[in-house]
Design an enzyme around this catalytic site. Structure first.
Site, short mmCIF file in Angstrom:
data_model
loop_
_atom_site.label_atom_id
_atom_site.label_comp_id
_atom_site.label_asym_id
_atom_site.label_seq_id
_atom_site.Cartn_x
_atom_site.Cartn_y
_atom_site.Cartn_z
CG ASP A 169 -2.09 -1.17 1.34
OD1 ASP A 169 -2.39 -1.40 0.35
OD2 ASP A 169 -2.26 -1.35 2.33
CG ASP A 176 -3.58 -4.14 -1.90
OD1 ASP A 176 -4.36 -3.89 -2.58
OD2 ASP A 176 -3.44 -4.58 -0.68
CG ASP A 201 -6.07 -0.35 1.16
OD1 ASP A 201 -6.67 0.67 0.47
OD2 ASP A 201 -5.77 -1.33 0.79
NE ARG A 250 -11.14 -2.90 -3.73
CZ ARG A 250 -10.36 -4.14 -3.30
NH1 ARG A 250 -9.14 -3.62 -2.47
NH2 ARG A 250 -10.66 -5.17 -3.33
#
Length: 325
Positions: free
Chosen positions: A140, A162, A166, A219
């Protein structure tokens, strides 16, 4: 935040210029991370967070350190106590790097860059990440878990393995604001698993505002359990998959956003995750779908100022991302 940032911009630039002059002399002879006396630089973070992350102060009142390489960076962000870490140059990380509690990590001008890997904000409280460019992480760009009072503001993020930002595992009271994200697939995940209700239920309350989702895919964010989650005054430009997804017990208020060339602005459920609830109001659509809403969402527990949705594109494009504080 927009008006607060403008008000503090001149003071911030002046303070940083003074600090750079001082640090140049210090680092030239030592080659180590330089600490600036507290009477030289005041609180480095520009403005204050609104939304669920309100009250986050980061490293305010602590030591100020300027770092120019990964070793200096890692030592500074992992110190105990309050520390304000100024990133001057490109920091090449080899793995996700833990950030301790009570830290402000802020880029100097347009020079603060994190590449190679990302930041792990795990099991801590009171962290600010501001004015940095993240690219090329092997994981991330920013991972937040089991953490509270976090403000992710005025960063530019792209091309991580990724997620870009997050947030998961019972994290709570977080604001993600004025960031530009581009060239990425799975942008911002909120809640990592449908089976994590015992930890996440009643948590994962996040405000996403004045972010620029620039040609991302999905997302933006994808939400589980958090209720309410407040997605307001963001600009979605050319989003190719979908904007916001409300899934598994989530309640999302999508308010005052500008959707342009975004076929699927928001919907209920995603993949194998069942539908959450979503209330949409006062959004602006240009060559975009109308979105799918349904159910009710818990009330927003804070006051906020909402920009007119039709003005959000120009406001966000001129103010979001690193170098815009």
């Amino acid at each position: 935040m927009r008006r607060t940032s403008a008000r503090f911009k001149l003071a911030s630039v002046t303070a940083l210029a003074t600090a750079v002059a001082t640090l140049a002399a210090l680092t030239a002879s030592s080659g180590t991370a330089a600490e600036v006396p507290r009477d030289t630089v005041s609180t480095l973070a520009v403005g204050t967070p609104t939304g669920f992350g309100a009250g986050t102060t980061g490293g305010a009142g602590g030591t100020t350190v300027t770092v120019t390489n990964a070793g200096q960076f890692t030592e500074a962000v992992q110190r105990s106590g309050a520390v304000e870490v100024r990133v001057n140059g490109t920091i090449q990380l080899s793995s996700m790097t833990k950030v301790a509690a009570n830290k402000t990590v802020i880029g100097v001008g347009n020079n603060g860059r994190i590449t190679g890997s990302g930041l792990n904000i795990s099991g801590v409280s009171n962290v600010i990440i501001q004015n940095l460019t993240f690219s090329g992480s092997n994981d991330d760009a920013i991972n937040i878990e089991r953490s509270t009072r976090v403000w992710i503001d005025h960063n530019t993020l792209t091309n991580a393995y990724d997620g870009l930002v997050d947030i998961k595992r019972a994290s709570d009271n977080i604001t993600v604001s004025w960031n530009r994200v581009y060239g990425h697939d799975k942008t911002m995940l909120l809640g990592h698993d449908d089976g994590n209700a015992s930890e996440d239920r009643g948590k994962l309350r996040v405000s996403y505002h004045h972010n620029w989702f620039d040609g991302t895919n999905q997302r933006n964010p994808r939400v589980r359990f958090g209720n309410p989650v407040h997605v307001y005054n963001n600009y979605y430009g050319g989003v190719t998959g979908y904007g916001v997804a409300s899934t598994r017990e989530a309640g999302v208020l999508v308010e005052g956003n500008y959707f342009e060339n975004t076929r699927d602005p928001f919907h209920l459920g995603e993949g194998s995750s069942p539908a959450g609830t979503l209330v949409a109001r006062n959004n602006h659509f240009v060559n975009s779908g109308s979105g799918q809403a349904g159910g009710s969402v818990n009330g927003i527990p804070y006051s906020y100022s909402l920009d007119a949705a039709s003005s959000v594109k120009s406001i966000v494009q001129s103010g979001a991302g690193a170098g815009k504080i």
